[in-house]
Design an enzyme around this catalytic site. Structure first.
Site, PDB file in Angstrom:
ATOM      1  N   ASP A  96      26.046 -61.557  -6.974  1.00 60.56           N
ATOM      2  CA  ASP A  96      25.912 -62.882  -6.303  1.00 60.56           C
ATOM      3  C   ASP A  96      25.923 -64.154  -6.891  1.00 60.56           C
ATOM      4  O   ASP A  96      26.644 -65.248  -6.513  1.00 60.56           O
ATOM      5  CB  ASP A  96      24.417 -62.981  -5.963  1.00 60.56           C
ATOM      6  CG  ASP A  96      23.312 -61.916  -5.552  1.00 60.56           C
ATOM      7  OD1 ASP A  96      23.889 -60.804  -5.985  1.00 60.56           O
ATOM      8  OD2 ASP A  96      22.412 -62.129  -4.877  1.00 60.56           O
ATOM      9  N   ASP A 100      21.363 -70.325  -8.966  1.00 56.27           N
ATOM     10  CA  ASP A 100      21.488 -70.581  -7.768  1.00 56.27           C
ATOM     11  C   ASP A 100      21.888 -71.986  -7.543  1.00 56.27           C
ATOM     12  O   ASP A 100      22.073 -72.517  -6.401  1.00 56.27           O
ATOM     13  CB  ASP A 100      20.082 -70.070  -6.952  1.00 56.27           C
ATOM     14  CG  ASP A 100      19.938 -68.581  -6.791  1.00 56.27           C
ATOM     15  OD1 ASP A 100      21.190 -67.914  -6.890  1.00 56.27           O
ATOM     16  OD2 ASP A 100      18.962 -68.053  -7.026  1.00 56.27           O
TER      17      ASP A 100
HETATM   18  N1  GLY Z   1      20.221 -63.405  -3.995  1.00 53.41           N
HETATM   19  C1  GLY Z   1      20.980 -63.784  -2.832  1.00 53.41           C
HETATM   20  C2  GLY Z   1      20.833 -62.639  -1.926  1.00 53.41           C
HETATM   21  O1  GLY Z   1      19.721 -62.365  -1.743  1.00 53.41           O
HETATM   22  O2  GLY Z   1      21.609 -62.440  -1.462  1.00 53.41           O
END
Ligand code: GLY
Length: 416
Positions: free
Chosen positions: A197, A130
């Site tokens: 993601d 992230d």
């Molecule tokens: N992991 C990012 C989201 O919850 O969209």
């Protein structure tokens, strides 16, 4: 006696004035409601509200040391604050940059810098993919909106940390660690999990390539995108949430969900991340494979009958109790922003994509989604779903819904 005689008269006079005032208030509200607000008025209204709402948020948190970032709300209806290493830490500074981009007021630039620089240590994080979200939304905007050259160094250092997660044999950046300290993730038995993601984290690598000319960043990002294209998608261009790879054989072990309803279902935000991620990857590479993928995902979303008529999806397109399921405003905002970038590369579908994004933005800017000033703990949008499987962040405000909403409004302002 005299007193009682006068009471009915007073009431009649009060009522006459009161009713007149009430009538005026109602009719002026009606006048605004009946006329379709033009684009400039709508954007101006939302950014004015944003200043008020985000002032509220800033005043609530500004004395925290170390400086924490607002993410959403707690069970007790307070602002949920998170440290720099939370995956959402970059969105609040990013929204401050967008408010500054719109109003060009020094105060907002100072706020944006303050909350951005609080994330300096993110550049050392190697246990999470992230880093891309965290640094690109904060420092990435500091560079592109305010030409903040200090940000370039942080972006390159952060990208250097991110590529430690690259698994060359498979050709992907590992999303989550599977060590025992990872809570529910550790229990899944995954080996090398990659989530859709993760496409959003590639922008940091492309920026690092742009700043250093080191092609390692570019190659890793593009390899990851190609592998994701190959393994994450179904025939209809919907995507799985998690693909787990085997680090020894580099083969796919499983295709599953984490935040969605079921393995074969379409988790709403995941579809939006895919659309945004491939659009962004095409913008950086100009490789038509990525453009085709982005277009196909757009068609899947835009033609999807499971999305309600107002275009704000339920948290999962296949959620079991539709229409009694929460909507996810964040997924809608991400889709709107992605389409407003994609449309410039697809002249033949430009009008349709802009119209779709506009419909989302108008809906999000209505009273049903946009909070009244002073409410929603200072956040803009109501009704997002973080992770339905946990009890928190279910039908609530979330900082990333606000971020992509403001971003989309700024993009919309630029299109004819
Ligand atoms: N992991 C990012 C989201 O919850 O969209």
């Amino acid at each position: 006696m005299m007193k009682t005689k006068f009471i009915p008269l007073v009431i009649i006079i009060a009522c006459l004035f009161g009713c007149k005032e009430h009538k005026e208030a109602t009719s002026s509200t009606k006048a605004t409601e009946n006329r379709i607000e033009n684009k400039r008025e709508l954007i101006n209204r939302v950014f004015k509200i944003s200043e008020k709402q985000y002032n509220l948020l800033i005043n609530k948190i500004t004395n925290n040391e170390p400086l924490l970032q607002p993410r959403g709300i707690t069970e007790n209806d307070n602002v949920r604050l998170v440290p720099y290493y939370d995956w959402t830490s970059g969105f609040f500074p990013g929204s401050l940059w967008y408010i500054y981009k719109y109003n060009q007021k020094d105060k907002w630039k100072a706020n944006a810098i303050k909350f951005t620089y609080a994330l300096d240590s993110v550049k050392y994080i190697t246990n999470s993919h992230d880093v891309g979200f965290m640094l690109d939304c904060s420092y990435g905007n500091a560079y592109s909106i305010a030409n903040d050259t200090l940000s370039k160094r942080v972006i390159v250092e952060g990208a250097t940390s991110l590529i430690t997660r690259y698994r060359p044999k498979i050709g992907v950046i590992q999303s989550w660690d599977t060590t025992p300290n990872m809570g529910w993730i550790s229990e899944k038995g995954w080996n090398t999990p990659v989530i859709i993601d993760n496409m959003m984290n590639l922008e940091l690598l492309y920026k690092a390539f742009q700043f250093t000319n080191d092609s390692t960043f570019y190659k890793i990002a593009s390899n990851h995108a190609k592998k994701t294209l190959k393994n994450h998608f179904r025939e209809d261009y919907s995507s799985f949430h998690v693909v787990d790879y085997d680090s020894k054989t580099s083969k796919v072990r499983n295709r599953q969900t984490a935040q969605g309803y079921s393995d074969p279902s379409s988790w709403a935000r995941g579809q939006s991340w895919g659309l945004y991620g491939f659009t962004q990857t095409f913008a950086n590479t100009k490789d038509s494979v990525f453009l085709d993928q982005a277009k196909n995902i757009a068609h899947y979303i835009m033609g999807n009958k499971k999305i309600p008529k107002d275009l704000i999806p339920y948290w999962d397109y296949d959620a079991p109790n539709i229409p009694n399921e929460p909507r996810d405003a964040s997924a809608a905002a991400i889709t709107a922003s992605a389409l407003l970038t994609l449309q410039q590369y697809v002249p033949e579908e430009q009008k349709t994509m802009i119209a779709y994004a506009e419909k989302i933005l108008r809906r999000l800017s209505s009273n049903d989604y946009l909070a009244d000033i002073g409410s929603n703990q200072g956040f803009l949008l109501k009704h997002s779903v973080g992770n339905i499987h946990t009890d928190e962040e279910n039908d609530e405000p979330l900082n990333y819904a606000d971020y992509y909403y403001l971003e989309a409004l700024l993009k919309w302002q630029e299109v004819d």
